[in-house]
Design an enzyme around this catalytic site. Structure first.
Site, mmCIF file in Angstrom:
data_model
loop_
_atom_site.group_PDB
_atom_site.id
_atom_site.type_symbol
_atom_site.label_atom_id
_atom_site.label_comp_id
_atom_site.label_asym_id
_atom_site.label_seq_id
_atom_site.Cartn_x
_atom_site.Cartn_y
_atom_site.Cartn_z
ATOM 1 N N CYS A 51 -0.743 2.349 -3.425
ATOM 2 C CA CYS A 51 -0.263 2.998 -4.899
ATOM 3 C C CYS A 51 -0.239 2.269 -5.418
ATOM 4 O O CYS A 51 0.688 3.378 -6.735
ATOM 5 C CB CYS A 51 0.719 3.447 -3.356
ATOM 6 S SG CYS A 51 1.105 4.092 -1.965
ATOM 7 N N HIS A 55 8.566 1.893 -10.187
ATOM 8 C CA HIS A 55 8.050 2.439 -8.627
ATOM 9 C C HIS A 55 8.772 3.406 -7.759
ATOM 10 O O HIS A 55 8.531 3.970 -7.069
ATOM 11 C CB HIS A 55 7.466 1.274 -8.178
ATOM 12 C CG HIS A 55 6.117 1.215 -6.931
ATOM 13 N ND1 HIS A 55 4.983 2.412 -7.552
ATOM 14 C CD2 HIS A 55 6.514 1.171 -5.477
ATOM 15 C CE1 HIS A 55 4.493 2.182 -6.130
ATOM 16 N NE2 HIS A 55 4.907 1.499 -5.192
ATOM 17 N N GLU A 108 12.693 -4.384 -6.412
ATOM 18 C CA GLU A 108 11.861 -4.376 -7.553
ATOM 19 C C GLU A 108 13.340 -4.241 -8.345
ATOM 20 O O GLU A 108 13.815 -4.177 -9.227
ATOM 21 C CB GLU A 108 11.645 -2.441 -7.649
ATOM 22 C CG GLU A 108 11.695 -2.005 -9.261
ATOM 23 C CD GLU A 108 10.608 -0.670 -9.153
ATOM 24 O OE1 GLU A 108 9.388 -0.466 -9.615
ATOM 25 O OE2 GLU A 108 10.570 -0.156 -8.076
ATOM 26 N N LYS A 127 9.767 9.668 -8.714
ATOM 27 C CA LYS A 127 9.595 9.891 -6.935
ATOM 28 C C LYS A 127 10.885 10.466 -7.064
ATOM 29 O O LYS A 127 10.529 10.919 -5.196
ATOM 30 C CB LYS A 127 8.962 8.882 -5.491
ATOM 31 C CG LYS A 127 7.827 7.917 -6.915
ATOM 32 C CD LYS A 127 7.599 6.931 -6.273
ATOM 33 C CE LYS A 127 5.887 6.139 -5.888
ATOM 34 N NZ LYS A 127 5.874 5.620 -7.149
ATOM 35 N N HIS A 176 6.295 10.582 -3.758
ATOM 36 C CA HIS A 176 5.351 9.635 -3.563
ATOM 37 C C HIS A 176 3.648 10.351 -3.552
ATOM 38 O O HIS A 176 3.110 10.862 -3.033
ATOM 39 C CB HIS A 176 5.082 8.742 -2.609
ATOM 40 C CG HIS A 176 4.942 7.190 -2.516
ATOM 41 N ND1 HIS A 176 3.568 6.887 -3.403
ATOM 42 C CD2 HIS A 176 5.207 6.256 -2.458
ATOM 43 C CE1 HIS A 176 3.464 5.923 -4.057
ATOM 44 N NE2 HIS A 176 4.479 5.152 -2.987
ATOM 45 N N PHE A 196 0.891 -0.791 -0.896
ATOM 46 C CA PHE A 196 0.950 -1.877 0.739
ATOM 47 C C PHE A 196 -0.875 -2.962 0.105
ATOM 48 O O PHE A 196 -1.442 -2.646 -0.300
ATOM 49 C CB PHE A 196 0.025 -0.754 1.794
ATOM 50 C CG PHE A 196 1.142 -0.310 2.175
ATOM 51 C CD1 PHE A 196 2.147 -0.440 1.914
ATOM 52 C CD2 PHE A 196 0.614 0.926 3.162
ATOM 53 C CE1 PHE A 196 3.044 -0.014 2.709
ATOM 54 C CE2 PHE A 196 1.098 1.506 3.542
ATOM 55 C CZ PHE A 196 3.092 1.253 3.242
#
Length: 408
Positions: free
Chosen positions: A162, A302, A313, A331, A336, A395
């Site tokens: 991502c 993010h 975060e 998002k 996403h 990831f």
């Protein structure tokens, strides 16, 4: 301090529509785009954020080469064309050997895998498309963009899950600074919403289950967040060294002044709960930019709407940026976009700086009480944004932070 480069063009195709302005307007409205997805009917999660263009409409926009492209490659080509036009460039006249293309992708062509596997099992090997391999390899989007733009310089396809789109922009900056190109077309693309991929993310516990209110499912930093919503699209930026853009009289939309890249080295899918790697990426980006933490006016988070990501975060932002800059998370509107997300959000950060506006986080009235961050809610917030950072995490423990500043 690394010499900055400037961003001279933007191109976006997202669940909010085609074009940078359409996406910016939707993000500023702060309304989620998720809807029930017929392709996912019967699954535990049956909704997503799709780009609102039919296959025929995409093909018409691409032209005669559309037949050979996967959906993610089509998105990348359309976004790249818009970015190049926006930059005032003409591929028929530029020096193609001095043009680089860097397009990241996380999970290319999930639907192609699914369909061709079905054909193999049900119809036999002769019915598997000869285009299967060209459509599923992760570098084909960048290959198709290079072909479409007649760009003969370096072409690279970073794969950092991502964070791929943001990684592509950081790589493009390095190519410019090292004089391997004069123009870099960089970003990310993704079109992997399929039954298998969606089920895989559900099995990981990563997806929201709010099928009864799909448009409200993605709610970054909310106390009752329960996962992300599958999205798709592409974001592409044109980057140039300052002197190159100035020499051709180009408009600079913003400056890319720093890039931080680190790895958690912690877990395949879970972020480091202390967000130490992410914080290090932020501090590296600021050091490259010659910025103190208190000079950051705005954070494009993010913000996936997952319990673990948002908690880590939020703690990172509160710890590293205690002066409480405004925080947004697109998002909530777009879902996403996986490998495309970092580039889409970098483009939106450029627009936030340019429009001096911080967009709201969709579906959020106030952040969870344990989060000491200044989330923008309800409506866009007018703000004199001179510097901003855009966070992208993936990831595998990938962390990328881009630092952007006003062009002048």
């Amino acid at each position: 301090m690394t010499a900055p480069v400037v961003i001279t063009g933007l191109g976006l195709i997202t669940p909010a529509g085609e074009g940078a302005e359409a996406t910016w307007s939707a993000v500023c409205r702060g309304v989620g785009t998720a809807t029930p997805d017929p392709a996912l009917t019967g699954l535990p999660v049956d909704f997503s954020c799709r780009v609102p263009l039919s296959s025929d409409a995409l093909d018409q926009r691409i032209g005669r080469t559309a037949w050979r492209m996967s959906r993610d490659a089509k998105f990348a080509v359309l976004a790249a064309r818009e970015a190049v036009r926006d930059a005032g460039l003409d591929p028929s006249t530029w020096k193609g050997a001095r043009v680089a293309v860097v397009i990241g992708c996380g999970l290319p062509a999930g639907a192609v895998y699914e369909e061709q596997s079905r054909r193999l099992e049900e119809l036999g090997a002769d019915m598997v498309s000869a285009l299967t391999i060209p459509q599923i390899i992760s570098n084909m989007a960048v290959g198709e963009v290079s072909i479409d733009l007649k760009a003969h310089g370096p072409s690279l396809a970073p794969a950092t899950a991502c964070a791929s789109g943001a990684s592509a922009i950081a790589v493009a900056r390095d190519l410019l600074v090292s004089d391997q190109c004069d123009i870099a077309v960089a970003g990310g693309t993704e079109a992997t919403i399929s039954r298998l991929v969606t089920t895989g993310f559900w099995r990981l516990g990563a997806l929201s289950r709010r099928a009864d209110a799909a448009a409200e499912a993605s709610r970054p930093f909310a106390a009752d967040r329960d996962g992300f919503v599958m999205g798709e699209g592409a974001g592409v930026l044109v980057l140039e060294r300052v002197e190159h853009a100035t020499a051709r009289g180009a408009r600079s939309r913003a400056r890319l002044v720093g890039c931080g890249n680190t790895s958690d080295a912690h877990h395949p899918t879970a972020p480091d709960p202390g967000a130490k790697g992410a914080e290090s990426a932020l501090r590296i980006a600021l050091a490259q930019a010659g910025l103190a933490a208190h000079e950051v006016d705005h954070v494009n988070a993010h913000g996936t709407s997952t319990p673990l990501n948002d908690a880590g975060e939020a703690a990172l932002i509160a710890r590293a940026l205690p002066h409480r800059p405004s925080v947004t998370a697109p998002k909530g509107v777009l879902g996403h976009g996986l490998g495309a997300a970092g580039a889409i959000e970098a483009a939106l950060t450029v627009l936030a700086v340019e429009h001096r506006t911080a967009p709201p986080i969709a579906n959020l009235q106030a952040p969870a009480p344990e989060f000491d961050i200044d989330c923008v809610t309800g409506r866009p917030r007018p703000q004199d944004i001179r510097t901003a950072v855009s966070h992208s995490f993936g990831f595998g423990g990938h962390n990328v932070v881009l630092a952007l500043a006003r062009a002048s």
